[in-house]
Design a protein around this motif. Structure first.
Motif, PDB file in Angstrom:
ATOM      1  N   ALA A  63      28.698  37.528  38.985  1.00 23.91           N
ATOM      2  CA  ALA A  63      29.457  38.713  39.346  1.00 23.91           C
ATOM      3  C   ALA A  63      31.005  38.597  39.553  1.00 23.91           C
ATOM      4  O   ALA A  63      31.488  39.417  39.133  1.00 23.91           O
ATOM      5  N   GLY A  64      31.101  37.461  40.471  1.00 24.07           N
ATOM      6  CA  GLY A  64      32.653  37.500  40.652  1.00 24.07           C
ATOM      7  C   GLY A  64      33.479  37.300  39.536  1.00 24.07           C
ATOM      8  O   GLY A  64      34.516  37.658  39.379  1.00 24.07           O
ATOM      9  N   ASP A  65      33.025  36.264  38.626  1.00 26.57           N
ATOM     10  CA  ASP A  65      33.478  35.975  37.429  1.00 26.57           C
ATOM     11  C   ASP A  65      33.853  37.174  36.584  1.00 26.57           C
ATOM     12  O   ASP A  65      35.114  37.395  35.951  1.00 26.57           O
ATOM     13  N   ARG A  66      33.138  38.103  36.608  1.00 28.99           N
ATOM     14  CA  ARG A  66      33.176  39.181  35.596  1.00 28.99           C
ATOM     15  C   ARG A  66      34.194  40.090  36.383  1.00 28.99           C
ATOM     16  O   ARG A  66      35.093  40.716  35.476  1.00 28.99           O
ATOM     17  N   LEU A  67      34.248  40.178  37.480  1.00 27.70           N
ATOM     18  CA  LEU A  67      35.070  41.186  38.119  1.00 27.70           C
ATOM     19  C   LEU A  67      36.376  40.757  38.067  1.00 27.70           C
ATOM     20  O   LEU A  67      37.476  41.247  37.938  1.00 27.70           O
ATOM     21  N   LEU A  68      36.528  39.280  38.188  1.00 26.77           N
ATOM     22  CA  LEU A  68      37.890  38.540  38.130  1.00 26.77           C
ATOM     23  C   LEU A  68      38.633  38.732  36.867  1.00 26.77           C
ATOM     24  O   LEU A  68      39.793  38.801  36.740  1.00 26.77           O
ATOM     25  N   ALA A  69      37.665  38.459  35.910  1.00 26.15           N
ATOM     26  CA  ALA A  69      38.134  38.689  34.555  1.00 26.15           C
ATOM     27  C   ALA A  69      38.940  39.939  34.293  1.00 26.15           C
ATOM     28  O   ALA A  69      39.850  39.981  33.475  1.00 26.15           O
ATOM     29  N   ARG A  70      38.539  41.064  34.771  1.00 29.52           N
ATOM     30  CA  ARG A  70      39.387  42.311  34.887  1.00 29.52           C
ATOM     31  C   ARG A  70      40.462  42.611  35.811  1.00 29.52           C
ATOM     32  O   ARG A  70      41.230  43.106  35.597  1.00 29.52           O
ATOM     33  N   VAL A  71      39.990  42.168  36.837  1.00 31.57           N
ATOM     34  CA  VAL A  71      41.060  42.248  38.104  1.00 31.57           C
ATOM     35  C   VAL A  71      42.399  41.547  38.018  1.00 31.57           C
ATOM     36  O   VAL A  71      43.476  41.929  38.354  1.00 31.57           O
ATOM     37  N   GLN A  72      42.172  39.920  37.770  1.00 28.82           N
ATOM     38  CA  GLN A  72      43.348  39.201  37.941  1.00 28.82           C
ATOM     39  C   GLN A  72      44.483  39.556  36.855  1.00 28.82           C
ATOM     40  O   GLN A  72      45.509  39.769  37.116  1.00 28.82           O
ATOM     41  N   PRO A  73      44.170  40.142  35.646  1.00 29.91           N
ATOM     42  CA  PRO A  73      45.322  40.434  34.772  1.00 29.91           C
ATOM     43  C   PRO A  73      45.955  41.906  35.411  1.00 29.91           C
ATOM     44  O   PRO A  73      47.227  42.092  35.144  1.00 29.91           O
ATOM     45  N   ALA A  74      45.063  42.504  35.744  1.00 28.20           N
ATOM     46  CA  ALA A  74      45.713  43.910  36.287  1.00 28.20           C
ATOM     47  C   ALA A  74      46.257  43.789  37.595  1.00 28.20           C
ATOM     48  O   ALA A  74      47.506  44.452  37.786  1.00 28.20           O
ATOM     49  N   MET A  75      46.041  42.815  38.602  1.00 33.27           N
ATOM     50  CA  MET A  75      46.757  42.306  39.512  1.00 33.27           C
ATOM     51  C   MET A  75      48.171  41.784  39.294  1.00 33.27           C
ATOM     52  O   MET A  75      49.230  42.168  39.747  1.00 33.27           O
ATOM     53  N   GLN A  76      48.305  41.000  38.084  1.00 39.28           N
ATOM     54  CA  GLN A  76      49.528  40.327  37.716  1.00 39.28           C
ATOM     55  C   GLN A  76      50.363  41.423  37.263  1.00 39.28           C
ATOM     56  O   GLN A  76      51.497  41.381  37.642  1.00 39.28           O
ATOM     57  N   GLU A  77      49.970  42.577  36.331  1.00 38.03           N
ATOM     58  CA  GLU A  77      50.770  43.473  35.930  1.00 38.03           C
ATOM     59  C   GLU A  77      51.398  44.185  37.024  1.00 38.03           C
ATOM     60  O   GLU A  77      52.619  44.707  36.987  1.00 38.03           O
TER      61      GLU A  77
END
Length: 297
Positions: A63-77
Motif C-alpha cells: 500500500a505504501g508503494d502504491r501511495l508513494l508512486a503517486r505522491v513522490q512526483p507530486a511532492m517533487q513538483e
C-alpha cells in the motif's frame, strides 16, 4: 485536513528516502517520536499500514508503494514550484501588466520603462491602453496609471508625473485667416478638433481656469478622433484648434509649427499616479519598476 495530509505525506516520503526515522526526523527538525506519531496518524486515517518497521530498517508496504508512486512526483513538483517562487523573490523576473490612458502610456510610462528595461532583461512589461476606470484586481493587472481623482481610495497610489497643464493650439496657416480667440467663449466661432473617449463615447471636455473659476466650453468642428496623435497631426495641418497636454505640443510651439492661444486661461489637471491593490504582495520586479516610475520633484 488537506494541509495536514500534505504535511504527513511529505514526512512519509522523507522516511522512505532516508530509510530511517532518525535521519528523516533530523531533516524535518522534529523528534523521532513525533515523526513516528505522524506516520501512525496517517496510517490510521487511511486504515492501511504504509511502512514495514524493524530495529534496523524501514521499507514501504505494498500500500505504501502504491501511495508513494503517486505522491513522490507530486511532492517533487510542489518543491520545484516553491523553488521557482523563491528565485523570483531573489532575482527580479516576470511580466508586469499595467493599464494606462494614451497620454500616460507615451509620456509617463514609456520614458521610464525605456530607461528601466535594459538593466533587467528578465523583467517584461505589458502596457494596455485604456481610458476606463479599470478594476485592476478583477482584470488581473498588476497596476494602473490614472490621474489622482480617478483612483479608488482602497488603492496604494504613487505619483509618477508632474501636474498636467493643458493648452489650446492651432497652426499658423489656420490663424492666417482667423482672429485668435481671446477668451474660451470665442472658441464657439472656431473649428475645434474633438477627442472622443473610446471607453464611454463622450467628448473630452475643454475646460479652462482663470481667477479661481473653472469654465467648460462645448466646442464643434469637422473632425473627431479617438487618439491624441491624430488630433496633433490634424492641428498642424491647419484643420482646427486642438486642446492637448502642453507636454505633447511644446516642441511644436517652440519650432513655430503651432501657436498657443488662451495661455492665461490654461487649465491644470492633477498629476498621474501608479496605483495598485493594498493587498498585493509586491515582487522584487514590481518594486523596482515602481521606484523607477516614481516622480521626484
Amino acid at each position: 485536513m488537506v494541509g495536514e495530509n500534505l504535511r504527513d505525506l511529505n514526512a512519509l516520503v522523507l522516511v522512505v528516502e532516508e530509510g530511517s526515522f532518525t535521519r528523516a526526523a533530523a531533516r524535518l527538525g522534529v523528534s523521532q517520536s513525533a515523526l513516528s506519531q505522524t506516520i501512525r496518524g496517517l496510517e490510521e486515517r487511511l486504515g492501511l499500514r504504509l511502512l514495514n518497521r524493524s530495529t534496523r530498517s524501514v521499507s514501504p508496504t505494498e500500500a505504501g508503494d502504491r501511495l508513494l508512486a503517486r505522491v513522490q512526483p507530486a511532492m517533487q513538483e510542489i518543491h520545484e514550484g516553491l523553488t521557482q517562487l523563491t528565485e523570483l523573490r531573489e532575482k527580479p523576473a516576470g511580466t508586469i501588466r499595467i493599464t494606462a490612458d494614451e497620454f500616460a502610456v507615451h509620456h509617463v510610462l514609456w520614458p521610464a520603462v525605456e530607461r528601466f528595461l535594459p538593466s533587467y532583461p528578465d523583467i517584461g512589461v505589458e502596457i494596455i491602453t485604456d481610458y476606463a476606470r479599470t478594476d485592476i484586481v478583477s482584470d488581473r493587472y498588476d497596476a494602473g496609471v490614472r490621474r489622482g481623482r480617478l483612483i479608488a481610495q482602497d488603492m496604494i497610489a504613487v505619483p509618477v508625473s508632474a501636474d498636467i497643464r493643458m493648452a489650446v493650439v492651432g497652426s499658423p496657416a489656420y490663424f492666417a485667416s482667423r482672429q485668435r480667440p481671446k477668451s474660451p467663449q470665442d472658441l464657439i466661432e472656431h473649428a475645434c478638433i474633438n477627442l472622443r473617449l473610446p471607453n464611454h463615447g463622450e467628448f473630452f471636455a475643454w475646460t479652462f481656469r482663470k481667477g479661481g473659476k473653472e469654465h467648460r466650453i462645448k466646442v464643434r468642428g469637422q473632425l473627431v478622433f479617438s487618439t491624441l496623435p491624430a488630433i496633433l497631426t490634424a492641428a498642424m495641418a491647419g484643420f482646427g484648434l486642438a486642446y492637448m497636454p502642453e507636454l505633447m505640443i511644446r516642441p511644436h510651439v517652440d519650432s513655430g509649427r503651432l501657436v498657443e492661444v488662451l495661455g492665461p486661461w490654461r487649465q491644470t489637471f492633477e498629476r498621474y499616479h501608479l496605483y495598485y491593490s493594498s493587498r498585493r504582495l509586491a515582487s522584487p520586479a514590481f518594486s523596482l519598476l515602481v521606484d523607477a516610475l516614481r516622480y521626484r520633484e
